[in-house]
Design an enzyme around this catalytic site. Structure first.
Site, PDB file in Angstrom:
ATOM      1  N   PHE A  24       6.800  54.372  20.002  1.00  0.00           N
ATOM      2  CA  PHE A  24       8.201  54.756  19.764  1.00  0.00           C
ATOM      3  C   PHE A  24       9.026  53.508  19.483  1.00  0.00           C
ATOM      4  O   PHE A  24       9.047  52.567  20.290  1.00  0.00           O
ATOM      5  CB  PHE A  24       8.752  55.487  20.997  1.00  0.00           C
ATOM      6  CG  PHE A  24      10.202  55.857  20.875  1.00  0.00           C
ATOM      7  CD1 PHE A  24      10.592  56.964  20.132  1.00  0.00           C
ATOM      8  CD2 PHE A  24      11.182  55.099  21.500  1.00  0.00           C
ATOM      9  CE1 PHE A  24      11.935  57.307  20.014  1.00  0.00           C
ATOM     10  CE2 PHE A  24      12.524  55.430  21.393  1.00  0.00           C
ATOM     11  CZ  PHE A  24      12.905  56.539  20.640  1.00  0.00           C
ATOM     12  N   GLY A  25       9.714  53.498  18.347  1.00  0.00           N
ATOM     13  CA  GLY A  25      10.588  52.386  17.983  1.00  0.00           C
ATOM     14  C   GLY A  25      12.040  52.767  18.189  1.00  0.00           C
ATOM     15  O   GLY A  25      12.476  53.841  17.751  1.00  0.00           O
ATOM     16  N   TYR A  26      12.774  51.902  18.864  1.00  0.00           N
ATOM     17  CA  TYR A  26      14.201  52.190  19.121  1.00  0.00           C
ATOM     18  C   TYR A  26      15.110  51.086  18.582  1.00  0.00           C
ATOM     19  O   TYR A  26      16.339  51.180  18.701  1.00  0.00           O
ATOM     20  CB  TYR A  26      14.437  52.387  20.630  1.00  0.00           C
ATOM     21  CG  TYR A  26      14.023  51.188  21.468  1.00  0.00           C
ATOM     22  CD1 TYR A  26      12.722  51.069  21.951  1.00  0.00           C
ATOM     23  CD2 TYR A  26      14.923  50.167  21.747  1.00  0.00           C
ATOM     24  CE1 TYR A  26      12.331  49.967  22.698  1.00  0.00           C
ATOM     25  CE2 TYR A  26      14.540  49.064  22.502  1.00  0.00           C
ATOM     26  CZ  TYR A  26      13.252  48.973  22.972  1.00  0.00           C
ATOM     27  OH  TYR A  26      12.874  47.877  23.708  1.00  0.00           O
ATOM     28  N   GLY A  27      14.512  50.038  18.013  1.00  0.00           N
ATOM     29  CA  GLY A  27      15.296  48.918  17.482  1.00  0.00           C
ATOM     30  C   GLY A  27      14.879  48.662  16.049  1.00  0.00           C
ATOM     31  O   GLY A  27      14.879  49.580  15.218  1.00  0.00           O
ATOM     32  N   SER A  28      14.466  47.432  15.776  1.00  0.00           N
ATOM     33  CA  SER A  28      14.107  47.097  14.393  1.00  0.00           C
ATOM     34  C   SER A  28      12.921  47.920  13.897  1.00  0.00           C
ATOM     35  O   SER A  28      12.757  48.111  12.690  1.00  0.00           O
ATOM     36  CB  SER A  28      13.790  45.600  14.276  1.00  0.00           C
ATOM     37  OG  SER A  28      12.723  45.274  15.116  1.00  0.00           O
ATOM     38  N   GLU A  99       6.526  41.017  19.068  1.00  0.00           N
ATOM     39  CA  GLU A  99       7.442  41.299  20.185  1.00  0.00           C
ATOM     40  C   GLU A  99       7.163  40.412  21.387  1.00  0.00           C
ATOM     41  O   GLU A  99       7.421  40.806  22.518  1.00  0.00           O
ATOM     42  CB  GLU A  99       7.336  42.785  20.587  1.00  0.00           C
ATOM     43  CG  GLU A  99       7.376  43.777  19.463  1.00  0.00           C
ATOM     44  CD  GLU A  99       8.559  43.595  18.503  1.00  0.00           C
ATOM     45  OE1 GLU A  99       9.484  42.822  18.829  1.00  0.00           O
ATOM     46  OE2 GLU A  99       8.528  44.186  17.417  1.00  0.00           O
TER      47      GLU A  99
HETATM   48  C1  BEZ Z   1      11.715  48.652  18.700  1.00  0.00           C
HETATM   49  O1  BEZ Z   1      11.359  49.606  19.382  1.00  0.00           O
HETATM   50  O2  BEZ Z   1      12.198  48.807  17.598  1.00  0.00           O
HETATM   51  C2  BEZ Z   1      11.532  47.293  19.222  1.00  0.00           C
HETATM   52  C3  BEZ Z   1      11.315  47.122  20.560  1.00  0.00           C
HETATM   53  C4  BEZ Z   1      11.167  45.859  21.041  1.00  0.00           C
HETATM   54  C5  BEZ Z   1      11.249  44.783  20.208  1.00  0.00           C
HETATM   55  C6  BEZ Z   1      11.486  44.974  18.863  1.00  0.00           C
HETATM   56  C7  BEZ Z   1      11.602  46.239  18.359  1.00  0.00           C
END
Ligand code: BEZ
Length: 187
Positions: A24-28, A99
């Site tokens: 699951f991605g929550y950022g970039s 990461e």
């Molecule tokens: C993400 O979930 O998008 C993410 C999480 C940690 C570091 C970079 C991206």
């Protein structure tokens, strides 16, 4: 805990024997999927809130002037929207490298709909990592984001890309939109 989380993450073997699993991605990761994936779907995780509380010394800032990037804070009743990717376990080494600045793998339930969910991974930066910056007044965080630059680009673009990606998903995140709206105060 040291900065570089690759050793710790490499010892986490949950999905090693699987053909694929969900990340699951929550950022970039929402808008910058620069890795091969088998499938991707909008998804959410419960009881987590996205916050610009993690320092970035290697992507959106430098050691002497860190940027701010997102991590998740445990919050009962909260919901965090993002994008889930079905990937092969062999990809984890590459993601651990990307990461490595304080993020640990964590196992969570990922929801695709009210009746469909699966256990998968997130990368999580907890308050005990050396790069964690924590909360600050919104205006101070906005100023830091507006000024920081790193090898992956400006911190401002990171924030605005995230805000746009969430808008395209139809997701609302008050913390992200409040910071993004302050970017016009800075040149
Ligand atoms: C993400 O979930 O998008 C993410 C999480 C940690 C570091 C970079 C991206």
């Amino acid at each position: 805990m040291t900065f570089d989380t690759r050793d710790h993450n490499g010892r986490m073997t949950h999905f090693d024997q699987h053909d694929s699993f969900w990340l699951f991605g929550y950022g970039s990761l929402i808008w910058k999927a620069d890795f091969p994936f088998l499938e991707r779907k909008p998804a959410w995780i419960d009881h987590w809130s996205r916050r610009f509380w993690q320092g970035s010394h290697d992507h959106r800032g430098i050691p002497s002037a860190p940027g701010r990037v997102v991590t998740l804070i445990s919050e009962r009743g909260a919901r965090c929207d993002g994008m889930a990717y079905r990937i092969e376990p062999s990809l984890l080494q590459q993601l651990d490298m990307r990461e490595k600045n304080g993020y640990l793998r964590e196992l969570v339930p990922i929801h695709f709909s009210p009746t469909s969910s699966v256990d998968g991974l997130i990368y999580l930066a907890t308050p005990d990592n050396d790069a964690f910056l924590g909360e600050a007044p919104l205006a101070r965080m906005a100023e830091q984001i507006a000024q920081a630059q790193g090898p992956s680009g400006s911190n401002r673009d990171y924030l605005l890309n995230l805000e746009q990606a969430l808008r395209e998903l139809g997701a609302s995140d008050h913390h992200v939109s409040a910071l993004a709206s302050l970017m016009s105060d800075y040149k």
